[in-house]
Design a protein around this motif. Structure first.
Motif, PDB file in Angstrom:
ATOM      1  N   ILE A 211     -80.282   4.024-154.731  1.00  0.00           N
ATOM      2  CA  ILE A 211     -79.692   3.530-153.481  1.00  0.00           C
ATOM      3  C   ILE A 211     -78.311   2.937-153.733  1.00  0.00           C
ATOM      4  O   ILE A 211     -77.348   3.218-153.002  1.00  0.00           O
ATOM      5  CB  ILE A 211     -80.625   2.496-152.828  1.00  0.00           C
ATOM      6  CG1 ILE A 211     -81.925   3.176-152.398  1.00  0.00           C
ATOM      7  CG2 ILE A 211     -79.948   1.816-151.643  1.00  0.00           C
ATOM      8  CD1 ILE A 211     -82.998   2.225-151.912  1.00  0.00           C
ATOM      9  N   VAL A 212     -78.184   2.115-154.778  1.00  0.00           N
ATOM     10  CA  VAL A 212     -76.894   1.478-155.068  1.00  0.00           C
ATOM     11  C   VAL A 212     -75.830   2.521-155.382  1.00  0.00           C
ATOM     12  O   VAL A 212     -74.699   2.456-154.885  1.00  0.00           O
ATOM     13  CB  VAL A 212     -77.021   0.474-156.235  1.00  0.00           C
ATOM     14  CG1 VAL A 212     -75.659  -0.139-156.560  1.00  0.00           C
ATOM     15  CG2 VAL A 212     -78.016  -0.632-155.889  1.00  0.00           C
ATOM     16  N   ILE A 213     -76.175   3.505-156.198  1.00  0.00           N
ATOM     17  CA  ILE A 213     -75.198   4.541-156.555  1.00  0.00           C
ATOM     18  C   ILE A 213     -74.829   5.373-155.332  1.00  0.00           C
ATOM     19  O   ILE A 213     -73.649   5.649-155.085  1.00  0.00           O
ATOM     20  CB  ILE A 213     -75.741   5.428-157.683  1.00  0.00           C
ATOM     21  CG1 ILE A 213     -75.833   4.626-158.988  1.00  0.00           C
ATOM     22  CG2 ILE A 213     -74.854   6.657-157.883  1.00  0.00           C
ATOM     23  CD1 ILE A 213     -76.485   5.364-160.134  1.00  0.00           C
ATOM     24  N   SER A 214     -75.812   5.750-154.524  1.00  0.00           N
ATOM     25  CA  SER A 214     -75.543   6.573-153.345  1.00  0.00           C
ATOM     26  C   SER A 214     -74.646   5.862-152.346  1.00  0.00           C
ATOM     27  O   SER A 214     -73.766   6.476-151.735  1.00  0.00           O
ATOM     28  CB  SER A 214     -76.850   6.979-152.676  1.00  0.00           C
ATOM     29  OG  SER A 214     -76.612   7.843-151.583  1.00  0.00           O
ATOM     30  N   GLU A 215     -74.856   4.559-152.176  1.00  0.00           N
ATOM     31  CA  GLU A 215     -74.100   3.799-151.171  1.00  0.00           C
ATOM     32  C   GLU A 215     -72.747   3.318-151.674  1.00  0.00           C
ATOM     33  O   GLU A 215     -71.960   2.755-150.898  1.00  0.00           O
ATOM     34  CB  GLU A 215     -74.938   2.613-150.693  1.00  0.00           C
ATOM     35  CG  GLU A 215     -76.188   3.025-149.915  1.00  0.00           C
ATOM     36  CD  GLU A 215     -77.012   1.851-149.434  1.00  0.00           C
ATOM     37  OE1 GLU A 215     -76.705   0.702-149.854  1.00  0.00           O
ATOM     38  OE2 GLU A 215     -77.950   2.073-148.641  1.00  0.00           O
ATOM     39  N   ASN A 216     -72.463   3.521-152.967  1.00  0.00           N
ATOM     40  CA  ASN A 216     -71.205   3.034-153.552  1.00  0.00           C
ATOM     41  C   ASN A 216     -70.565   4.130-154.402  1.00  0.00           C
ATOM     42  O   ASN A 216     -70.202   3.923-155.557  1.00  0.00           O
ATOM     43  CB  ASN A 216     -71.464   1.785-154.394  1.00  0.00           C
ATOM     44  CG  ASN A 216     -71.975   0.619-153.573  1.00  0.00           C
ATOM     45  OD1 ASN A 216     -71.206  -0.117-152.969  1.00  0.00           O
ATOM     46  ND2 ASN A 216     -73.291   0.473-153.531  1.00  0.00           N
ATOM     47  N   ARG A 217     -70.417   5.288-153.819  1.00  0.00           N
ATOM     48  CA  ARG A 217     -69.975   6.457-154.581  1.00  0.00           C
ATOM     49  C   ARG A 217     -68.547   6.331-155.094  1.00  0.00           C
ATOM     50  O   ARG A 217     -68.246   6.804-156.199  1.00  0.00           O
ATOM     51  CB  ARG A 217     -70.142   7.720-153.731  1.00  0.00           C
ATOM     52  CG  ARG A 217     -71.599   7.972-153.351  1.00  0.00           C
ATOM     53  CD  ARG A 217     -71.796   9.287-152.621  1.00  0.00           C
ATOM     54  NE  ARG A 217     -73.200   9.460-152.256  1.00  0.00           N
ATOM     55  CZ  ARG A 217     -73.764  10.611-151.933  1.00  0.00           C
ATOM     56  NH1 ARG A 217     -73.027  11.728-151.910  1.00  0.00           N
ATOM     57  NH2 ARG A 217     -75.041  10.678-151.620  1.00  0.00           N
ATOM     58  N   ALA A 218     -67.658   5.736-154.322  1.00  0.00           N
ATOM     59  CA  ALA A 218     -66.253   5.666-154.731  1.00  0.00           C
ATOM     60  C   ALA A 218     -66.066   4.890-156.039  1.00  0.00           C
ATOM     61  O   ALA A 218     -65.455   5.407-156.984  1.00  0.00           O
ATOM     62  CB  ALA A 218     -65.397   5.077-153.613  1.00  0.00           C
ATOM     63  N   PRO A 219     -66.576   3.654-156.167  1.00  0.00           N
ATOM     64  CA  PRO A 219     -66.412   2.955-157.440  1.00  0.00           C
ATOM     65  C   PRO A 219     -67.182   3.611-158.580  1.00  0.00           C
ATOM     66  O   PRO A 219     -66.718   3.611-159.728  1.00  0.00           O
ATOM     67  CB  PRO A 219     -66.930   1.538-157.164  1.00  0.00           C
ATOM     68  CG  PRO A 219     -67.792   1.657-155.959  1.00  0.00           C
ATOM     69  CD  PRO A 219     -67.196   2.771-155.150  1.00  0.00           C
ATOM     70  N   MET A 220     -68.340   4.189-158.276  1.00  0.00           N
ATOM     71  CA  MET A 220     -69.104   4.885-159.320  1.00  0.00           C
ATOM     72  C   MET A 220     -68.307   6.070-159.859  1.00  0.00           C
ATOM     73  O   MET A 220     -68.262   6.310-161.079  1.00  0.00           O
ATOM     74  CB  MET A 220     -70.443   5.382-158.754  1.00  0.00           C
ATOM     75  CG  MET A 220     -71.367   4.289-158.240  1.00  0.00           C
ATOM     76  SD  MET A 220     -71.876   3.157-159.560  1.00  0.00           S
ATOM     77  CE  MET A 220     -72.868   1.981-158.631  1.00  0.00           C
ATOM     78  N   LEU A 221     -67.663   6.789-158.970  1.00  0.00           N
ATOM     79  CA  LEU A 221     -66.868   7.950-159.362  1.00  0.00           C
ATOM     80  C   LEU A 221     -65.697   7.537-160.240  1.00  0.00           C
ATOM     81  O   LEU A 221     -65.408   8.189-161.256  1.00  0.00           O
ATOM     82  CB  LEU A 221     -66.374   8.668-158.108  1.00  0.00           C
ATOM     83  CG  LEU A 221     -65.589   9.954-158.307  1.00  0.00           C
ATOM     84  CD1 LEU A 221     -66.437  11.003-159.026  1.00  0.00           C
ATOM     85  CD2 LEU A 221     -65.101  10.485-156.960  1.00  0.00           C
ATOM     86  N   GLU A 222     -65.028   6.444-159.877  1.00  0.00           N
ATOM     87  CA  GLU A 222     -63.865   6.005-160.657  1.00  0.00           C
ATOM     88  C   GLU A 222     -64.269   5.529-162.048  1.00  0.00           C
ATOM     89  O   GLU A 222     -63.543   5.735-163.024  1.00  0.00           O
ATOM     90  CB  GLU A 222     -63.111   4.910-159.904  1.00  0.00           C
ATOM     91  CG  GLU A 222     -62.437   5.401-158.624  1.00  0.00           C
ATOM     92  CD  GLU A 222     -61.531   6.600-158.878  1.00  0.00           C
ATOM     93  OE1 GLU A 222     -60.782   6.580-159.867  1.00  0.00           O
ATOM     94  OE2 GLU A 222     -61.584   7.561-158.077  1.00  0.00           O
ATOM     95  N   LEU A 223     -65.431   4.886-162.163  1.00  0.00           N
ATOM     96  CA  LEU A 223     -65.924   4.479-163.486  1.00  0.00           C
ATOM     97  C   LEU A 223     -66.139   5.708-164.372  1.00  0.00           C
ATOM     98  O   LEU A 223     -65.724   5.739-165.531  1.00  0.00           O
ATOM     99  CB  LEU A 223     -67.235   3.703-163.345  1.00  0.00           C
ATOM    100  CG  LEU A 223     -67.137   2.254-162.899  1.00  0.00           C
ATOM    101  CD1 LEU A 223     -68.528   1.719-162.562  1.00  0.00           C
ATOM    102  CD2 LEU A 223     -66.496   1.383-163.983  1.00  0.00           C
TER     103      LEU A 223
END
Length: 339
Positions: A211-223
């Motif tokens: 859920i956390v990764i799905s709802e916060n894709r932009a920062p996850m992608l940049e990491l």
């Protein structure tokens, strides 16, 4: 002249019999191989001695009797060693392993992070085996490992290429599954560092990883892309594993491909028995330091050597340290620092 023992005669020593080590030791034993566990947790060792080692998995439980020791009463000579301690404990473990390792022995890092160079400092590159391990497991209680299901393992030589001994090791682990014998284990390790950055950031919020990764894709992608920048500078070809395909998150791919990759990844994570990361568990349940600084400080150092800016990865490590020291409270505001 002493002959090299055949695989059936080898005794594997698993140093660190927790989540990863316990899972692999149990499957080695159930596959008919001689294996012993060495662990500093006296309660865990006592439980294995008294009741055997239990692996409680999604398809049922398995139990096996395995010799278990604390370091002080362990055998004085070791053949092949599967090292499965936390990354920050690698050096301490190697000071104990190195003088006991036989000439025909080797050490394989069944750990997260980049630990092989440290191992090689103690036993040499030729007695160091690269390994990539992606297992979703936790030590539930002394003597009991909660296994979240089969993941991926890849093995190869730290000095380069593959060998009979890594093929023998992969064959020995066949009760667990089908480990990959590869001359590009580094490609798996760096791919996991990108995926692991997402999992680390997911522990900023008290919710399931998917859920956390799905709802916060932009920062996850940049990491992930900051990790890619470093691996690209090293000339590495990243390898996909499980539901993570690194090339689907690249800057040059269509946004629809990135979204589809996130959808697939989060669906896979949601289907795992283990829904929270080990990092989240260390902070909230075990109340102990995580492996994150040990995993990513070498990455930050390599980035600095290559002049690569990685502000989000640096912030990620800073936030984890704050959570470990109880100087921060979990919540969306922590991920906003990454964004």
């Amino acid at each position: 002249m002493t002959s090299t023992p055949s695989p059936s005669e080898v005794t594997y020593t698993v140093v660190g019999g927790g989540a990863i080590g316990g899972t692999l030791a149990a499957h080695l034993s159930l596959g008919g191989h001689s294996v012993q566990i060495v662990d500093t947790d006296e309660a865990h060792v006592a439980a294995i001695r008294d009741r055997g080692l239990m692996i409680d998995g999604p398809s049922g439980s398995i139990k096996t009797d395995i010799p278990a020791f604390v370091p002080n009463d362990a055998p004085e000579e070791l053949g092949p060693v599967l090292l499965a301690v936390k990354s920050q404990a690698t050096e301490k473990a190697m000071t104990w392993i190195a003088p006991r390792l036989r000439s025909d022995g080797y050490v394989v890092s069944m750990q997260n992070g980049l630990n092989e160079a440290t191992i090689a400092d103690y036993v040499g590159r030729d007695r160091t085996v690269l390994a990539f391990v992606d297992l979703f497991a936790d030590l539930g209680e002394p003597g009991v490992v909660k296994d979240g299901g089969i993941g991926t393992i890849a093995v190869g030589e730290f000095a380069g290429g593959t060998s009979n001994r890594v093929r023998d090791l992969a064959d020995s682990l066949s009760h667990w599954g089908t480990p990959i014998v590869s001359d590009n284990v580094s490609g798996f390790l760096w791919s996991k560092l990108a995926f692991g950055a997402m999992l680390t950031a997911s522990s900023f919020i008290d919710h399931d990883m998917s859920i956390v990764i799905s709802e916060n894709r932009a920062p996850m992608l940049e990491l992930a892309r900051e990790v890619f920048a470093i691996s690209d500078a090293l000339g590495l070809q990243l390898e996909g594993f499980d539901a993570f395909e690194p090339d689907h998150y690249r800057k040059n791919v269509p946004a629809s491909t990135v979204d589809a990759a996130f959808n697939s990844l989060c669906e896979w994570l949601a289907g795992q028995t283990k829904t929270r990361s080990g990092i989240w568990r260390d902070i909230n349940v075990r109340k102990r330091p995580t492996e994150v600084p040990a995993h990513y400080e070498p990455v930050l150092h390599i980035a600095e050597e290559h002049g690569i800016s990685v502000p989000r990865l640096r912030t990620m490590v800073e936030v984890i340290r704050e959570l470990e020291r109880e100087e921060a409270t979990m919540g969306d505001h922590l991920l906003m620092r990454i964004a």
